[in-house]
Design a protein around this motif. Sequence first.
Motif, PDB file in Angstrom:
ATOM      1  N   ALA A 115      48.415  22.487  27.875  1.00 22.67           N
ATOM      2  CA  ALA A 115      48.922  21.126  28.084  1.00 22.67           C
ATOM      3  C   ALA A 115      48.821  20.280  26.831  1.00 22.67           C
ATOM      4  N   ALA A 116      47.841  20.569  25.987  1.00 24.10           N
ATOM      5  CA  ALA A 116      47.649  19.814  24.751  1.00 24.10           C
ATOM      6  C   ALA A 116      48.269  20.506  23.545  1.00 24.10           C
ATOM      7  N   GLY A 117      48.789  21.705  23.752  1.00 28.32           N
ATOM      8  CA  GLY A 117      49.311  22.465  22.623  1.00 28.32           C
ATOM      9  C   GLY A 117      48.229  22.844  21.636  1.00 28.32           C
ATOM     10  N   ASP A 118      47.004  23.032  22.137  1.00 28.33           N
ATOM     11  CA  ASP A 118      45.840  23.307  21.291  1.00 28.33           C
ATOM     12  C   ASP A 118      45.428  24.767  21.450  1.00 28.33           C
ATOM     13  N   PHE A 119      45.778  25.601  20.479  1.00 32.49           N
ATOM     14  CA  PHE A 119      45.495  27.022  20.571  1.00 32.49           C
ATOM     15  C   PHE A 119      44.528  27.510  19.486  1.00 32.49           C
ATOM     16  N   ASP A 120      43.923  26.564  18.764  1.00 30.09           N
ATOM     17  CA  ASP A 120      42.973  26.946  17.716  1.00 30.09           C
ATOM     18  C   ASP A 120      41.583  27.144  18.314  1.00 30.09           C
ATOM     19  N   GLY A 121      40.835  28.100  17.771  1.00 31.37           N
ATOM     20  CA  GLY A 121      39.496  28.373  18.282  1.00 31.37           C
ATOM     21  C   GLY A 121      39.571  29.043  19.637  1.00 31.37           C
ATOM     22  N   GLY A 122      38.489  28.921  20.408  1.00 24.60           N
ATOM     23  CA  GLY A 122      38.471  29.524  21.736  1.00 24.60           C
ATOM     24  C   GLY A 122      38.358  31.032  21.687  1.00 24.60           C
ATOM     25  N   MET A 123      38.699  31.670  22.793  1.00 29.76           N
ATOM     26  CA  MET A 123      38.622  33.128  22.880  1.00 29.76           C
ATOM     27  C   MET A 123      39.876  33.720  22.257  1.00 29.76           C
ATOM     28  N   PRO A 124      39.752  34.506  21.185  1.00 25.37           N
ATOM     29  CA  PRO A 124      40.937  35.036  20.516  1.00 25.37           C
ATOM     30  C   PRO A 124      41.788  35.902  21.442  1.00 25.37           C
ATOM     31  N   LEU A 125      43.071  35.805  21.236  1.00 28.83           N
ATOM     32  CA  LEU A 125      43.992  36.601  22.031  1.00 28.83           C
ATOM     33  C   LEU A 125      43.693  38.091  21.895  1.00 28.83           C
ATOM     34  N   GLU A 126      43.283  38.522  20.708  1.00 28.78           N
ATOM     35  CA  GLU A 126      42.960  39.935  20.514  1.00 28.78           C
ATOM     36  C   GLU A 126      41.790  40.371  21.390  1.00 28.78           C
ATOM     37  N   ALA A 127      40.837  39.443  21.617  1.00 36.43           N
ATOM     38  CA  ALA A 127      39.706  39.771  22.491  1.00 36.43           C
ATOM     39  C   ALA A 127      40.171  39.896  23.941  1.00 36.43           C
ATOM     40  N   ALA A 128      41.060  38.997  24.344  1.00 33.87           N
ATOM     41  CA  ALA A 128      41.605  39.081  25.695  1.00 33.87           C
ATOM     42  C   ALA A 128      42.405  40.368  25.872  1.00 33.87           C
ATOM     43  N   ARG A 129      43.162  40.730  24.843  1.00 29.37           N
ATOM     44  CA  ARG A 129      43.929  41.974  24.883  1.00 29.37           C
ATOM     45  C   ARG A 129      42.993  43.177  25.030  1.00 29.37           C
ATOM     46  N   TRP A 140      61.083  31.790  23.881  1.00 24.09           N
ATOM     47  CA  TRP A 140      62.126  32.444  24.678  1.00 24.09           C
ATOM     48  C   TRP A 140      63.027  31.445  25.396  1.00 24.09           C
ATOM     49  N   THR A 141      62.457  30.302  25.828  1.00 20.16           N
ATOM     50  CA  THR A 141      63.235  29.333  26.613  1.00 20.16           C
ATOM     51  C   THR A 141      63.667  28.121  25.815  1.00 20.16           C
ATOM     52  N   ASP A 142      63.146  27.997  24.600  1.00 16.85           N
ATOM     53  CA  ASP A 142      63.414  26.827  23.760  1.00 16.85           C
ATOM     54  C   ASP A 142      63.015  25.529  24.465  1.00 16.85           C
ATOM     55  N   ARG A 143      61.924  25.592  25.219  1.00 18.47           N
ATOM     56  CA  ARG A 143      61.382  24.419  25.903  1.00 18.47           C
ATOM     57  C   ARG A 143      59.866  24.379  25.683  1.00 18.47           C
ATOM     58  N   GLY A 144      59.365  23.218  25.234  1.00 21.65           N
ATOM     59  CA  GLY A 144      57.931  23.072  25.059  1.00 21.65           C
ATOM     60  C   GLY A 144      57.199  23.032  26.382  1.00 21.65           C
ATOM     61  N   LEU A 145      55.971  23.550  26.389  1.00 26.04           N
ATOM     62  CA  LEU A 145      55.177  23.571  27.611  1.00 26.04           C
ATOM     63  C   LEU A 145      54.015  22.581  27.576  1.00 26.04           C
ATOM     64  N   ALA A 146      53.768  21.963  26.435  1.00 28.17           N
ATOM     65  CA  ALA A 146      52.695  20.972  26.347  1.00 28.17           C
ATOM     66  C   ALA A 146      53.071  19.738  27.164  1.00 28.17           C
ATOM     67  N   TYR A 147      52.052  19.010  27.616  1.00 31.21           N
ATOM     68  CA  TYR A 147      52.282  17.806  28.414  1.00 31.21           C
ATOM     69  C   TYR A 147      53.123  16.825  27.621  1.00 31.21           C
ATOM     70  N   GLY A 148      54.195  16.328  28.226  1.00 25.75           N
ATOM     71  CA  GLY A 148      55.046  15.360  27.559  1.00 25.75           C
ATOM     72  C   GLY A 148      56.099  15.980  26.666  1.00 25.75           C
ATOM     73  N   ALA A 149      56.110  17.310  26.566  1.00 24.98           N
ATOM     74  CA  ALA A 149      57.105  17.970  25.690  1.00 24.98           C
ATOM     75  C   ALA A 149      58.513  17.833  26.244  1.00 24.98           C
ATOM     76  N   LEU A 168      43.475  28.353  34.962  1.00 24.79           N
ATOM     77  CA  LEU A 168      44.243  27.159  35.326  1.00 24.79           C
ATOM     78  C   LEU A 168      43.635  25.896  34.745  1.00 24.79           C
ATOM     79  N   ASN A 169      42.347  25.674  35.012  1.00 25.33           N
ATOM     80  CA  ASN A 169      41.725  24.391  34.664  1.00 25.33           C
ATOM     81  C   ASN A 169      41.436  24.239  33.175  1.00 25.33           C
ATOM     82  N   HIS A 170      41.179  25.347  32.487  1.00 27.46           N
ATOM     83  CA  HIS A 170      40.904  25.239  31.057  1.00 27.46           C
ATOM     84  C   HIS A 170      42.084  25.705  30.210  1.00 27.46           C
ATOM     85  N   ARG A 171      42.512  26.964  30.401  1.00 26.60           N
ATOM     86  CA  ARG A 171      43.562  27.486  29.522  1.00 26.60           C
ATOM     87  C   ARG A 171      44.885  26.724  29.673  1.00 26.60           C
ATOM     88  N   ILE A 172      45.283  26.443  30.900  1.00 24.67           N
ATOM     89  CA  ILE A 172      46.552  25.740  31.111  1.00 24.67           C
ATOM     90  C   ILE A 172      46.398  24.237  30.923  1.00 24.67           C
TER      91      ILE A 172
END
Length: 297
Positions: A224-238, A288-297, A215-219
């Motif tokens: 919220a910032a639309g920032d998905f570069d770096g961090g823990m790769p999705l493949e690692a989470a998978r 899927w929803t055609d709606r942005g999820l970043a803050y202010g989107a 919640l506090n970091h990922r979301i």
Amino acid sequence: MKDRIALIGLGQMGLPIATRLATAFDVVAFDISAERRELASRHAGIEATDDLIKLDSEAVIVVSLPNPAISRSVLQQLAPHLHEGATVIETSTVLPDDVREWQRMLEPSGVRVIDAAVLSGVAQMEQGKATLLVGGEDAVLADVQPVLEAIGGAGVERFGALGAGMAAKVVNNGVAHAVMVVLVEAFAMARAEGVALTDIAKMLDREDGGLQRPLNHRIMQRMAAGDFDGGMPLEAARKDSTLALAMAQRSGTPLFATQAAQTVYDIASGTGLGRKDYSAIAQLWEGWTDRGLAYGA
């Protein structure tokens, strides 16, 4: 606003709401149950009645009923009798569209509506520690602020236009009930491996644990910032999710919510998000929803 408030519904939550209101106002409360009316009448400042139309002269009517169908039926009966300028405060848990329907239904009579969903439980309401999630027009909310404050002793949180408070409550409940399934699965896995449940609970509740970190970091920082570069790769989470499924399978622990979550990571990986931070699963919903999820989107 008068010093007397009307309340419809003296059920499990309605009665505590009535007692909270009675700390600041005289209350006339309607319920079809003689038993609930008798319980309410024991409290100073509450007059209980079985005559719905007796509420017609009140400027503020608080509604606390079991489901949307009952709220609709009761308000339809009362609508022709309410006077112009009265305000209905819906505290029952209903859909946002229901509250907007109440407004369309009551608007011809000059009656205003706001939603004030109760985030808290019955015990918190009884103790004056409940929080309200509200939606509606600024002017209407300002007029009934003292009523809202009497009910929501722990705070009145504004979420936006009419229906927004109910939307927030439905989202909260959806999360709570889904997380409950995930937590039971987690503790069942821990029990099977001989790990103390208290140790798991402390770990999950840490700032970097499995409840707060998403919640506090990922979301709130990544999505919220639309920032998905770096961090823990999705493949690692998978991969980690796959390990949880494997461990549960070996111990014979059934998983449902965790298995469903794995499917999301499989889909995200297949769409080329594998090297992004795993919060990038949000991009699936944006598509899927055609709606942005970043803050202010």
